[in-house]
Design a protein around this motif. Sequence first.
Motif, PDB file in Angstrom:
ATOM      1  N   PRO A 208      13.845  14.925   2.348  1.00 51.43           N
ATOM      2  CA  PRO A 208      12.566  15.124   1.650  1.00 51.43           C
ATOM      3  C   PRO A 208      11.662  13.895   1.682  1.00 51.43           C
ATOM      4  O   PRO A 208      10.451  14.016   1.498  1.00 51.43           O
ATOM      5  N   SER A 209      12.236  12.719   1.902  1.00 51.35           N
ATOM      6  CA  SER A 209      11.449  11.484   1.899  1.00 51.35           C
ATOM      7  C   SER A 209      11.075  11.019   3.301  1.00 51.35           C
ATOM      8  O   SER A 209      10.537   9.923   3.466  1.00 51.35           O
TER       9      SER A 209
ATOM     10  N   CYS B  67       3.077  12.073  11.492  1.00 50.21           N
ATOM     11  CA  CYS B  67       3.426  13.500  11.573  1.00 50.21           C
ATOM     12  C   CYS B  67       4.302  13.792  12.784  1.00 50.21           C
ATOM     13  O   CYS B  67       5.247  14.591  12.699  1.00 50.21           O
TER      14      CYS B  67
ATOM     15  N   LYS C  77       1.892  19.476   7.783  1.00 50.26           N
ATOM     16  CA  LYS C  77       1.686  18.533   8.889  1.00 50.26           C
ATOM     17  C   LYS C  77       0.660  19.045   9.898  1.00 50.26           C
ATOM     18  O   LYS C  77      -0.213  18.307  10.352  1.00 50.26           O
TER      19      LYS C  77
ATOM     20  N   SER D 133       7.334  10.076   3.954  1.00 48.37           N
ATOM     21  CA  SER D 133       7.008   8.806   3.301  1.00 48.37           C
ATOM     22  C   SER D 133       7.697   7.636   3.984  1.00 48.37           C
ATOM     23  O   SER D 133       7.115   6.547   4.120  1.00 48.37           O
TER      24      SER D 133
ATOM     25  N   ARG E 198       2.005  16.860   1.951  1.00 49.01           N
ATOM     26  CA  ARG E 198       2.584  17.664   0.863  1.00 49.01           C
ATOM     27  C   ARG E 198       1.634  18.777   0.434  1.00 49.01           C
ATOM     28  O   ARG E 198       2.070  19.867   0.065  1.00 49.01           O
ATOM     29  N   ARG E 199       0.336  18.514   0.471  1.00 44.24           N
ATOM     30  CA  ARG E 199      -0.637  19.505   0.004  1.00 44.24           C
ATOM     31  C   ARG E 199      -0.974  20.552   1.058  1.00 44.24           C
ATOM     32  O   ARG E 199      -1.072  21.742   0.747  1.00 44.24           O
TER      33      ARG E 199
ATOM     34  N   PRO F 130       1.153  10.999   3.406  1.00 43.66           N
ATOM     35  CA  PRO F 130       2.208  11.724   2.685  1.00 43.66           C
ATOM     36  C   PRO F 130       1.662  12.739   1.683  1.00 43.66           C
ATOM     37  O   PRO F 130       2.138  13.873   1.613  1.00 43.66           O
ATOM     38  N   ALA F 131       0.648  12.351   0.916  1.00 42.60           N
ATOM     39  CA  ALA F 131       0.064  13.289  -0.044  1.00 42.60           C
ATOM     40  C   ALA F 131      -0.630  14.445   0.663  1.00 42.60           C
ATOM     41  O   ALA F 131      -0.549  15.605   0.240  1.00 42.60           O
TER      42      ALA F 131
END
Length: 445
Positions: A135-136, A346, A302, A139, A298-299, A294-295
Motif C-alpha cells: 500500500p505504501s 507511476c 495512476k 509513496s 489515491r484520489r 501520491p495524493a
Amino acid sequence: MRHLLLRGDFRRLLATRLSSQFGDGVFQAALAGTVLFNPSQATDPFDVAAGFAVLLLPYSLVGPFAGVWLDRWSRRQVLLVANLVRAVLVLGVAALILAEVTGAGFYVAGLLVFSVNRFVLSALSAGLPHVTDEPSLVSANALSTTSGAIAAVLGGGVAIGATELAGSGSASYALLALVSAVPYLVASAVVSGFPRPYLGPDHLTLAATVSARDVLHGMVAGARHMLAHPPATAVLSVMAVHRVFYGLLTLMTLLLYRNSFTDESGLFPGGLAGLGEVLAAGAAGTLLAAAVTPAAVRRWGKAPWVIALLLLAGVGQLVLGGLFTPPAVVAAVLTLGFVAQGVKICVDTTLQESVDDDFRGRVFSAYDTLFNVFYVLALLVGALLLPATGVSWPVLVAVGAGYLLTALAFSRWARHGAMESQRARIAPLRLHQSPSAAHSSRPQA
C-alpha cells in the motif's frame, strides 16, 4: 511518508540511493563541463548528441546482462561492489581530464562508469519492495526516486558552484571527477549494513557466471512476463515516447544556454550559471511532483494522473518554451520536471506491482535500457533538426503535439483496460448465478 521513514531498512536503502546519486551529479557535471563549457572546445549540436550517444547507447547494452544478474545474485552485493568499482573508475576519468585527453579514450572511460551505473539504479528499484509494504509503494517511489533525482541535482549544483570559484579549466573538472568517488564509497559502506539476501531476489541463485544463453533465455522470459501484464507494457510505452520528447527538449535547452543565452548577468543568466538555474528549476518540479503525486494517485488513480501530466507537458512546453527567453525556459523546465517525475513514479509503481519479484531485475533493466536508448535517439534526431542556436518553433510544436497525442492514446488504452477489468469481475458472478435468479424480476435479499 512518515511511516516509511520509521523503517530502518527503508532509510538505509534511501541513504544508499542519495549518496550514490549525489556522486552521479558531481561526476556528470564534471563531464558536462569538460565537453560543453571548456573554453578550449567548441560545441555544435552534433558534438553534444555524439557525446551522449557514445556514453549512453553502448552502456545500455549492459541492461540485459544486468537484469539477468539482478534476478540471480544478491542485489545487496551488486550495490556494494558496483559502487566500489565506480569509485575506482572515476579516478581514471579524472586523470584523463587533467591530461586533456579527448576522443575515444575519454569517452570509453566515461562509458565504463555509466555502464556500472546500470546495475546500481536497477538494483535500487528492484529492491525497493523489500523495504516497504504494497500500500505504501507509490509513496515509497515518490520519496526515493524524487529525493535521488534531487540529490543528483544537488551534486551537480555543488559542482557548478565549485567551478564558479575555482574556474572552468581542465584541472577544476578533473578535481570534480575525483571528488565524485567519495559519495560512491559512502554508498557502498551504507548498503553493506543489509544482510546479503535482504533485497532479494526471493529465489537466490549462487551461480558465479551467466552465459550468453542464460542472458538470452532470461531476456525472453522477462519479455514474455512483461507482455503478459498489459499495465506494464502500456506504461513502458508511455515512458519510451516521453523520453523522445524529453531528449529533444534537453538538447534544445543545452544549445540555448551554450550559444543563445550568453549574457551571464542578471536574475536569469545564460551560460553555465544559467544552466545551473535550469537544474534547480527541474529539481523544484521534481520535488513538487513527489509531494502531489501520491495524493493524486489515491484520489484519481495512476492512469488518469499520467494522462493529466502528459496534457500539462504538451500545453506547458508550447506556451512557456515558445517564448525562447531564459525566464520562460526556466518555467518550462520546472513544468517538465514536474511531469517527468510524476510519470516516473507511476511507471515505477506499476512495474513493481504488476511483475513478480523473480522478474523485476530483468523488467527494470529493460525499462532502464528503453529510458536511455530513446533519449539518445531523440538527441541524434535533434542534432539533425535543431540549429546551433537551439531556437526552433517546428520542433517545439512537434513535441507539444506529441505529448497531447500520447495522452489521447493512453486514455483510450486506460478506458479499454477498465472495461476489460469490469467484464472480468462480472463474468464470475454470472457463472455462479442460478438460472432462476438470473431471470427473476423479484428483488434479491
